[in-house]
Design an enzyme around this catalytic site. Structure first.
Site, PDB file in Angstrom:
ATOM      1  N   ILE A  34     -53.318  30.885 -28.171  1.00 35.60           N
ATOM      2  CA  ILE A  34     -53.971  30.183 -29.282  1.00 35.60           C
ATOM      3  C   ILE A  34     -53.637  30.834 -30.632  1.00 35.60           C
ATOM      4  CG2 ILE A  34     -56.198  31.428 -29.349  1.00 35.60           C
ATOM      5  CD1 ILE A  34     -57.534  28.603 -29.292  1.00 35.60           C
ATOM      6  N   HIS A 104     -53.283  38.616 -17.263  1.00 42.04           N
ATOM      7  CA  HIS A 104     -52.325  37.672 -17.855  1.00 42.04           C
ATOM      8  C   HIS A 104     -51.109  38.443 -18.333  1.00 42.04           C
ATOM      9  CE1 HIS A 104     -55.297  38.935 -20.835  1.00 42.04           C
ATOM     10  NE2 HIS A 104     -54.332  38.913 -21.734  1.00 42.04           N
TER      11      HIS A 104
HETATM   12  P1  AMP Z   1     -55.143  40.418 -24.389  1.00 42.34           P
HETATM   13  O1  AMP Z   1     -55.466  41.207 -25.609  1.00 42.34           O
HETATM   14  O2  AMP Z   1     -53.913  40.895 -23.693  1.00 42.34           O
HETATM   15  O3  AMP Z   1     -56.337  40.298 -23.464  1.00 42.34           O
HETATM   16  O4  AMP Z   1     -54.753  38.958 -24.888  1.00 42.34           O
HETATM   17  C1  AMP Z   1     -55.639  37.892 -24.970  1.00 42.34           C
HETATM   18  C2  AMP Z   1     -54.880  36.754 -25.620  1.00 42.34           C
HETATM   19  O5  AMP Z   1     -55.570  35.563 -25.348  1.00 42.34           O
HETATM   20  C3  AMP Z   1     -54.745  36.857 -27.150  1.00 42.34           C
HETATM   21  O6  AMP Z   1     -53.360  36.841 -27.497  1.00 42.34           O
HETATM   22  C4  AMP Z   1     -55.479  35.609 -27.654  1.00 42.34           C
HETATM   23  O7  AMP Z   1     -54.860  35.038 -28.780  1.00 42.34           O
HETATM   24  C5  AMP Z   1     -55.420  34.697 -26.439  1.00 42.34           C
HETATM   25  N1  AMP Z   1     -56.472  33.696 -26.340  1.00 42.34           N
HETATM   26  C6  AMP Z   1     -57.797  33.886 -26.471  1.00 42.34           C
HETATM   27  N2  AMP Z   1     -58.466  32.740 -26.271  1.00 42.34           N
HETATM   28  C7  AMP Z   1     -57.535  31.796 -25.985  1.00 42.34           C
HETATM   29  C8  AMP Z   1     -57.586  30.415 -25.663  1.00 42.34           C
HETATM   30  N3  AMP Z   1     -58.744  29.733 -25.610  1.00 42.34           N
HETATM   31  N4  AMP Z   1     -56.426  29.755 -25.436  1.00 42.34           N
HETATM   32  C9  AMP Z   1     -55.241  30.416 -25.498  1.00 42.34           C
HETATM   33  N5  AMP Z   1     -55.133  31.728 -25.783  1.00 42.34           N
HETATM   34  C10 AMP Z   1     -56.256  32.411 -26.027  1.00 42.34           C
END
Ligand code: AMP
Length: 120
Positions: A34, A104
């Protein structure tokens, strides 16, 4: 530490929250981040309830582990970054800076990504 089934990616996997999907199979869902950090920024998730790399590497089945990495190969090909290059990252725990507690992989590409780590 147990899995928090209210995390945002669990909600996306349950289709309670929308996403922009790029790939799905029996074990994997991938969608656009996002807040993209590069022209290509995809998140690749196992569908199983795994908190992080520690949990996944210890407890996922061989089929789930293979599916996650096979999916990366298919996605980079599909999105056209296979030849130009890309980076795969998985943040884990406090020092890794993990924000969402469902494993992820980030796929980043579409531009020169520079040094792997910025100064803290
Ligand atoms: P991390 O810091 O590795 O846990 O990464 C989490 C990622 O999830 C970040 O890059 C956010 O921008 C992404 N993120 C959070 N909420 C969403 C969402 N609803 N849809 C897509 N990406 C998201």
């Amino acid at each position: 530490m147990s899995y928090d089934s209210n995390n945002i990616f669990a909600k996306i996997l349950r289709k309670e929250i929308p996403c922009k999907p790029v790939y799905e199979d029996e074990h994997v869902l991938a969608f656009h981040d996002i807040h993209p950090q590069a022209p290509t920024h995809i998140l690749v998730l196992p569908k199983g309830a795994y908190r992080d790399m520690n949990d996944f590497s210890a407890n996922a089945s061989p089929a789930e582990i293979a599916a996650l990495f096979r999916a990366v190969g298919k996605i980079v090909k599909e999105l056209g970054v296979e030849e130009s290059g890309y980076r795969v990252i998985s943040n884990c725990g406090a020092n890794g800076g993990q924000e969402v507690p469902h494993l992820h992989l980030h796929i980043l590409g579409g531009r020169r990504l520079g040094r792997m780590l910025q100064p803290a």
